[in-house]
Design a protein around this motif. Structure first.
Motif, PDB file in Angstrom:
ATOM      1  N   ARG A 289       0.864  -1.179   0.000  1.00  0.00           N
ATOM      2  CA  ARG A 289       0.000   0.000   0.000  1.00  0.00           C
ATOM      3  C   ARG A 289       0.891   1.216   0.000  1.00  0.00           C
ATOM      4  NH1 ARG A 289       2.992  -0.700   3.992  1.00  0.00           N
ATOM      5  NH2 ARG A 289       2.356  -0.313   6.143  1.00  0.00           N
ATOM      6  N   ASP A 290       0.336   2.358  -0.472  1.00  0.00           N
ATOM      7  CA  ASP A 290       1.158   3.552  -0.539  1.00  0.00           C
ATOM      8  C   ASP A 290       1.161   4.274   0.801  1.00  0.00           C
ATOM      9  OD1 ASP A 290      -1.201   5.032  -0.336  1.00  0.00           O
ATOM     10  OD2 ASP A 290      -1.322   5.428  -2.486  1.00  0.00           O
ATOM     11  N   GLY A 294      -3.418   3.737   0.395  1.00  0.00           N
ATOM     12  CA  GLY A 294      -4.222   3.509  -0.801  1.00  0.00           C
ATOM     13  C   GLY A 294      -3.478   2.619  -1.770  1.00  0.00           C
ATOM     14  N   THR A 295      -4.065   2.384  -2.949  1.00  0.00           N
ATOM     15  CA  THR A 295      -3.493   1.546  -4.023  1.00  0.00           C
ATOM     16  C   THR A 295      -2.927   0.236  -3.480  1.00  0.00           C
ATOM     17  OG1 THR A 295      -1.320   2.661  -3.943  1.00  0.00           O
ATOM     18  CG2 THR A 295      -2.957   3.548  -5.451  1.00  0.00           C
ATOM     19  N   TRP A 296      -3.764  -0.512  -2.769  1.00  0.00           N
ATOM     20  CA  TRP A 296      -3.315  -1.785  -2.188  1.00  0.00           C
ATOM     21  C   TRP A 296      -2.980  -2.788  -3.284  1.00  0.00           C
ATOM     22  CZ3 TRP A 296      -2.817  -3.452   2.983  1.00  0.00           C
ATOM     23  CH2 TRP A 296      -3.077  -2.462   3.937  1.00  0.00           C
ATOM     24  N   GLY A 297      -2.047  -3.666  -2.977  1.00  0.00           N
ATOM     25  CA  GLY A 297      -1.630  -4.673  -3.939  1.00  0.00           C
ATOM     26  C   GLY A 297      -0.976  -5.852  -3.257  1.00  0.00           C
ATOM     27  N   PRO A 315      -1.152  -4.306  -8.435  1.00  0.00           N
ATOM     28  CA  PRO A 315      -2.303  -3.640  -7.816  1.00  0.00           C
ATOM     29  C   PRO A 315      -3.499  -4.593  -7.715  1.00  0.00           C
ATOM     30  CG  PRO A 315      -1.376  -2.305  -9.588  1.00  0.00           C
ATOM     31  CD  PRO A 315      -0.743  -3.652  -9.689  1.00  0.00           C
ATOM     32  N   SER A 317      -6.482  -3.844  -7.793  1.00  0.00           N
ATOM     33  CA  SER A 317      -7.547  -3.401  -8.681  1.00  0.00           C
ATOM     34  C   SER A 317      -7.614  -4.245  -9.947  1.00  0.00           C
ATOM     35  CB  SER A 317      -7.358  -1.924  -9.037  1.00  0.00           C
ATOM     36  OG  SER A 317      -6.097  -1.723  -9.668  1.00  0.00           O
ATOM     37  N   CYS A 362       4.366   0.763  -1.304  1.00  0.00           N
ATOM     38  CA  CYS A 362       4.556   0.806  -2.751  1.00  0.00           C
ATOM     39  C   CYS A 362       4.679   2.254  -3.229  1.00  0.00           C
ATOM     40  CB  CYS A 362       3.406   0.104  -3.476  1.00  0.00           C
ATOM     41  SG  CYS A 362       1.791   0.863  -3.237  1.00  0.00           S
ATOM     42  N   ASP A 364       4.958   4.610  -7.097  1.00  0.00           N
ATOM     43  CA  ASP A 364       4.613   4.494  -8.521  1.00  0.00           C
ATOM     44  C   ASP A 364       5.685   5.063  -9.432  1.00  0.00           C
ATOM     45  OD1 ASP A 364       4.334   7.149  -7.986  1.00  0.00           O
ATOM     46  OD2 ASP A 364       2.241   7.313  -8.590  1.00  0.00           O
ATOM     47  N   GLN A 391       5.311  -0.410  -7.745  1.00  0.00           N
ATOM     48  CA  GLN A 391       4.060  -1.080  -8.106  1.00  0.00           C
ATOM     49  C   GLN A 391       3.453  -0.416  -9.324  1.00  0.00           C
ATOM     50  OE1 GLN A 391       1.302  -2.595  -5.029  1.00  0.00           O
ATOM     51  NE2 GLN A 391      -0.203  -1.171  -5.876  1.00  0.00           N
ATOM     52  N   SER A 392       3.065  -1.239 -10.293  1.00  0.00           N
ATOM     53  CA  SER A 392       2.405  -0.710 -11.482  1.00  0.00           C
ATOM     54  C   SER A 392       1.496  -1.772 -12.047  1.00  0.00           C
ATOM     55  CB  SER A 392       3.439  -0.291 -12.540  1.00  0.00           C
ATOM     56  OG  SER A 392       4.054  -1.434 -13.104  1.00  0.00           O
TER      57      SER A 392
END
Length: 815
Positions: A289-290, A294-297, A315, A317, A362, A364, A391-392
Motif C-alpha cells: 500500500r502507498d 491507498g493503491t493496495w496490492g 495492484p 484493482s 509501494c 509508482d 508497483q504498477s
C-alpha cells in the motif's frame, strides 16, 4: 540385541561424530588483532566461554558424508564451536572478520547448535535460526534460567532437527510472528511450543520484559505436539502455509500451486480426492500500500523456466476487472498458468485472499524515494526498516543485469579507455542521471553525430554496460512517442541510451525530444472522464545518428528552435585524430580491432558498475549532493563567458563531468582524477564550436531565416523601386505574389505589414522584429514602433506605405 530405527540413527550420529572433537584441536582463543575489530565477533566474544570462540590457523578437511576429503578455506577465520544438548562439540562455524561472506558450517549431525547461556536441562531453551537475533535476545534477557540455541544452517529442516534433538530433555520455545505461521505446520508434532507474537520478538523485548510478552493478550503459546494438520498427499515440504478455500485448500510446492480436496469421512485416514494444477510456483511476499494507505496490492515472486526470479507488485484493482490482463502480465514474465478456465479462477482467489501479514510500501515511480533508490525488483539504500517496492499495472522485465565482476569491468574495459574523450563522456553519462534530482536539475540529452561505422553505436553499448547487457539495455528511436514515454518513465533518475535517431518518424522526433527533456508525458483521461496522473521522469539520454535533429525534422517540413537545441546537444562523434571515434589505439593495433575488443568486453562484463554506483551514492545522500554541487560549480566556473542558453547546456555537461569524477572517487571507473572532466570539456568545446558561445541560438536562427528568405526569392517577390525625380515614380513591372519592395539605390528590403507574419513563421513576428532591431538590421522612423515610413521620393504622388524595413547588411551578416 534388537535393532530399532532409533538404534540405527544413534549409530549413524556416532559414526558422523568421529573426529568432531579434533576439529578445533590446537586452536586458541583469538587475540584482539585477530578479531580485527569486527563488531559482530567482538560482541559474540564477550558473551560466550573463551574456549568456544577460536582462531583457526589451517584449512579444514571434511571428515564425514558425501564431501569427505573436501578442503574448506578456514585458515585465518574465527571458529565458533557448535554443540549438542550434552555439551559435546559436534562441529563448528567459521567466520571471516568484517566480511559479508557466508560463514562455513561443518556439522555432520545437522542438529548442532550455537549455544549462548548455560546449557542446563532445567532452563527454558529458546530456539532460533538467526545468530544476530540470538545475540540480541540474550542481551535483553541476561537470565540464568534461559538458554539460547541457534541453528547454524539456513534451512527450516535443520531447525526442526535441532528442536527435536533439544526438546527431549528441555522445554523448547520457538519465537515467531503471526505472518510466519507456516513454521507451525513444519514443526507439527514436535515436543516444543511456538511463541507467536504480533511483532518480532527482538523488537518487543526493547519495550517489554519476556514475562510481559508471554502474558500479553495478543500473544499465543501453541503446543506444537498437539497441533492438528492435514496429512499431505505428497511428502516434499510446501513453500509456505496452506490456505483453506471453499471445500479444499491451496498447497504450494516447488513444482506448482495446487488446489486439493480431501476425503475427511474417515478422520483417522484422510486422503485427497481431487487435485488441480493452478500455476507454476508463485509466492505472495507482502501486502503493499502507498504512504496514504491507498493503491493496495500484492508483492509476488516466481521463477520462470530458466529459473530466473521475477518480482511484481501487482495492484489489487487488476483482480476486479478483466482478470485476463493480470494473467497476461504474469504469463509474459514466465509464469505457467493452467488453460482450464475453472482452475484459472483459483489463481484469482489465491492472490486475493492469501493471509499474508507482512507489509510493504509501494511507490509508482522508479528512482529516488527519500534516502532509497527504487529499482524494478528492489531498493538500495535507506535504513532497511521498511520494505519499499515499485508497483504498477504492468510488470517490468527489467534490463538491469550483471555478468562478471566490477574489477573485471573496471580494469579490462573502463580503465584502458581513460584517454578516449567520446567513450569517457559516454560512460560518465551513464552515471549522471542519478544526480539530476539531487541537484534539482532538469534532464536532457546528447546526440553523437557522424557518418556510418564511426563508432557511435559502440559508444552507446559501452555506456549501457554500466547497467546491463548492452544489447538489451540500449533502446531504439524506432517507436511511437507513447512507447518512448513508457521507456523514459522506466529510466527515471537514470540513463537512457537511444540508438539511431533517423529511425524515428521525422514528424514526431521533435516532440519526442521535447518530451524526453521536459520529463512529462501526455495528459490522459480515464473512462469516467477524470484525469490520469501523467508520467514524470528526469533522465540523461544519449542518442546517436548519421543526421542531425535539424535535418531529420526538415524532412517533415519542420524547423528546430532553441528549445529543442538546448534539450539535445549535438557532439561530433569524430574525435578528430584520424581514428574516427577513438583518440588513440590502446586495446588493439587497428581501429576496427579495437572496436571489436571493446564490443567483446562490454558483452562479457556488465551491470556491476551501476549497482556499485547506487550503493555509493545512497550511503550518505547529503554528502553525495554536496560533492556533486561543488563539482558542478567548479566546472561551470570555467565557462563564465557563455550566453544563457549555452550556459544551460554547459551545466548539463557539468553534471556529466561530476558523475564521472564521483564514480572515479568511488573506485568504479579506474580513471585518474580529472580525466572525466577533461573528456567532458573536450565534448563541450566541440558543441560550443558548432553552436556558439556568445549569442542566443534562436537569434541566429531568426536572422538566418530572414536572410534565407531574401536570398531564395529575391526579385521574384520583392518589387524593385528607385529614387525619383520630378513627379514620376520609376517602378519596374508589377511583381506577382509580392511580399514587399527592394530599394534599388540602398539595397534595403521593405516587407509589407500584411505579409510579414507568413514570412516570419514558425517564429513570431514580435520576436523577429526584436531580434532584427537588436542586431541593427531593422530601419524604423516612427519612434518606439518598429515600422518604417518610406521616403516621398520613392512613392511620389501615391500613398506612402508603412513597412518593416530590413537593411541590405543582412545579406553579409554572420550571426
Amino acid at each position: 540385541m534388537t535393532t530399532t530405527p532409533q538404534t540405527i540413527e544413534n549409530k549413524k550420529a556416532h559414526a558422523d561424530n568421529i573426529g568432531a572433537h579434533t576439529l578445533l584441536q590446537g586452536c586458541k582463543p583469538p587475540t584482539e588483532g585477530q578479531l580485527a575489530n569486527c563488531p559482530f565477533l567482538t560482541k559474540l566474544y564477550s558473551m560466550i566461554e573463551p574456549e568456544r570462540l577460536l582462531f583457526s590457523t589451517d584449512n579444514t578437511t571434511i571428515y564425514h558424508g558425501e564431501q569427505i576429503g573436501k578442503t574448506e578455506a578456514t585458515a585465518g577465520t574465527i571458529a565458533l564451536a557448535i554443540t549438542d544438548k550434552q555439551g559435546n562439540t559436534v562441529g563448528a562455524v567459521f567466520y571471516t572478520p568484517n566480511s559479508k561472506a557466508k560463514p562455513i558450517v561443518i556439522d555432520p549431525t545437522g542438529y548442532g547448535a550455537i549455544v549462548i547461556g548455560e546449557p542446563n536441562t532445567a532452563n527454558e531453551v529458546i530456539a532460533l535460526d538467526n545468530l544476530d537475533d540470538g545475540i540480541d535476545i540474550y542481551m535483553h534477557l541476561m537470565a540464568s534460567d534461559k538458554t539460547i540455541i541457534i541453528s547454524p544452517h539456513k534451512t527450516k529442516q535443520c531447525l526442526k532437527k535441532m528442536v527435536q534433538h533439544w526438546s527431549s530433555g528441555s522445554q523448547v520455545t520457538i519465537p515467531m510472528t503471526i505472518d510466519n505461521k507456516g513454521m507451525i505446520t513444519l514443526l507439527a508434532g514436535v515436543n516444543a511450543r511456538a511463541l507467536v507474537t504480533v511483532a518480532h520478538i527482538v523488537t518487543m523485548l526493547q519495550a517489554d520484559s519476556y514475562e510481559a510478552i508471554l502474558a500479553a493478550d495478543d500473544t499465543q503459546l501453541i503446543n506444537l505436539q498437539d497441533t492438528a494438520y492435514y496429512p499431505e498427499w505428497r511428502d516434499d515440504p510446501q513453500l509456505n502455509e496452506p490456505m483453506t478455500y471453499s471445500d479444499g485448500r491451496f498447497e504450494l510446492y516447488h513444482d506448482g500451486l495446487f488446489f486439493v480436496k480431501y476425503n475427511d469421512d474417515d478422520p483417522a485416514n484422510i486422503t485427497f480426492k481431487f487435485k488441480a494444477f493452478v500455476c507454476s510456483p508463485i509466492e505472495i511476499i507482502a501486502k503493499t500500500r502507498d504512504i496514504s494507505s491507498g493503491t493496495w496490492g500484492r508483492l509476488l515472486q516466481w521463477p520462470d523456466d530458466d529459473n530466473e526470479l521475477h518480482k511484481w507488485a501487482m495492484p489489487l484493482s487488476l483482480l476486479q476487472g478483466d482478470a485476463r490482463e493480470y494473467r497476461k502480465e504474469l504469463a509474459s514474465q514466465g509464469l505457467n498458468i493452467t488453460t482450464n478456465p475453472k482452475q484459472r479462477s483459483y489463481l484469482d482467489a489465491y492472490l486475493q485472499d492469501y493471509p499474508i501479514y507482512k507489509r510493504a510500501r509501494c511507490v509508482d515511480r522508479l528512482g529516488w524515494d527519500g534516502e532509497q533508490y527504487i529499482l524494478p525488483n528492489g531498493a538500495i539504500g535507506g535504513d532497511g526498516k521498511e520494505l519499499i517496492v515499485y508497483q504498477s499495472a504492468n510488470s517490468i522485465n527489467s534490463t538491469l543485469a550483471q555478468q562478471g565482476t566490477l574489477a573485471q569491468w573496471r580494469d579490462e574495459l573502463c580503465r584502458p579507455l581513460a584517454e578516449q574523450s567520446r567513450f569517457v563522456f559516454s560512460i560518465a553519462c551513464a552515471f549522471a542521471g542519478q544526480l539530476l534530482a539531487l541537484l534539482e536539475s532538469d534532464g536532457g540529452g546528447f546526440h553523437l553525430l557522424g557518418s556510418s561505422s564511426m563508432g557511435k553505436s559502440l559508444s552507446l553499448k559501452l555506456a549501457a554496460s554500466v547497467w546491463g547487457n548492452p544489447d538489451k539495455y540500449v533502446k531504439t528511436w524506432r517507436s511511437t512517442d507513447n512507447a518512448l514515454e513508457g521507456t523514459a518513465s522506466e529510466h527515471n533518475d537514470s540513463f537512457l541510451p537511444l540508438d539511431e535517431m533517423s529511425e524515428c518518424a521525422p514528424k514526431i522526433v521533435g516532440k519526442a525530444v521535447y518530451m524526453l527533456g521536459n520529463g512529462q508525458g501526455k495528459g490522459r483521461s480515464t473512462t469516467t472522464g477524470h484525469n490520469r496522473i501523467a508520467k514524470e521522469w528526469r533522465i540523461i539520454f544519449l542518442s546517436n545518428g548519421e543526421e542531425s535533429l535539424q535535418n531529420i525534422m526538415a524532412q517533415a517540413g519542420q524547423k528546430t528552435n532553441a528549445g529543442i537545441e538546448v534539450r539535445v546537444a549535438h557532439i561530433d562523434a569524430d574525435a578528430g585524430k584520424g581514428l574516427k571515434t577513438f583518440d588513440s589505439l590502446v586495446l588493439a593495433p587497428t581501429g576496427a580491432a579495437q572496436a571489436d575488443k571493446i564490443n567483446e568486453l562490454s558483452h562479457s562484463y556488465y551491470g556491476t558498475a551501476g549497482i556499485a554506483w547506487l550503493e555509493h551514492i545512497t550511503t550518505d545522500k547529503a554528502a553525495t549532493t554536496a560533492t556533486a554541487k561543488q563539482l558542478v560549480t567548479d566546472f561551470v566556473s570555467k565557462y563564465s563567458d557563455l550566453a544563457p542558453q549555452a550556459h544551460r547546456v554547459a551545466k548539463r555537461f557539468a553534471i556529466v563531468a561530476a558523475a564521472g569524477e564521483m564514480a572515479t572517487q568511488a573506485d568504479i571507473t579506474g580513471w585518474q582524477v580529472g580525466q572525466a572532466t577533461t573528456a567532458v570539456m573536450t565534448c563541450l568545446d566541440n558543441w560550443l564550436d558548432n553552436y556558439g558561445r556568445d549569442g542566443e541560438y534562436e537569434q541566429r536562427q531568426i536572422i538566418d531565416h530572414i536572410k534565407a528568405f531574401i536570398e531564395q526569392h529575391g526579385s521574384s517577390r520583392f518589387q524593385a523601386c528607385f529614387q525619383t525625380t520630378g513627379t514620376r515614380p520609376n517602378f519596374e513591372e508589377r511583381t506577382p505574389n509580392r511580399v514587399g519592395y527592394r530599394n534599388e539605390d540602398t539595397g534595403d528590403y521593405y516587407f509589407s505589414k500584411e505579409t510579414f507574419n507568413s514570412v516570419c513563421a514558425p517564429f513570431s513576428k514580435r520576436k523577429v522584429l526584436q531580434v532584427l532591431d537588436e542586431a541593427g538590421l531593422l530601419l524604423s522612423n516612427q519612434g518606439d514602433r518598429k515600422i518604417y515610413k518610406t521616403p516621398n521620393t520613392l512613392f511620389s504622388g501615391k500613398v506612402r506605405p508603412s513597412v518593416y524595413a530590413v537593411t541590405a547588411n543582412i545579406l553579409c551578416c554572420e550571426p
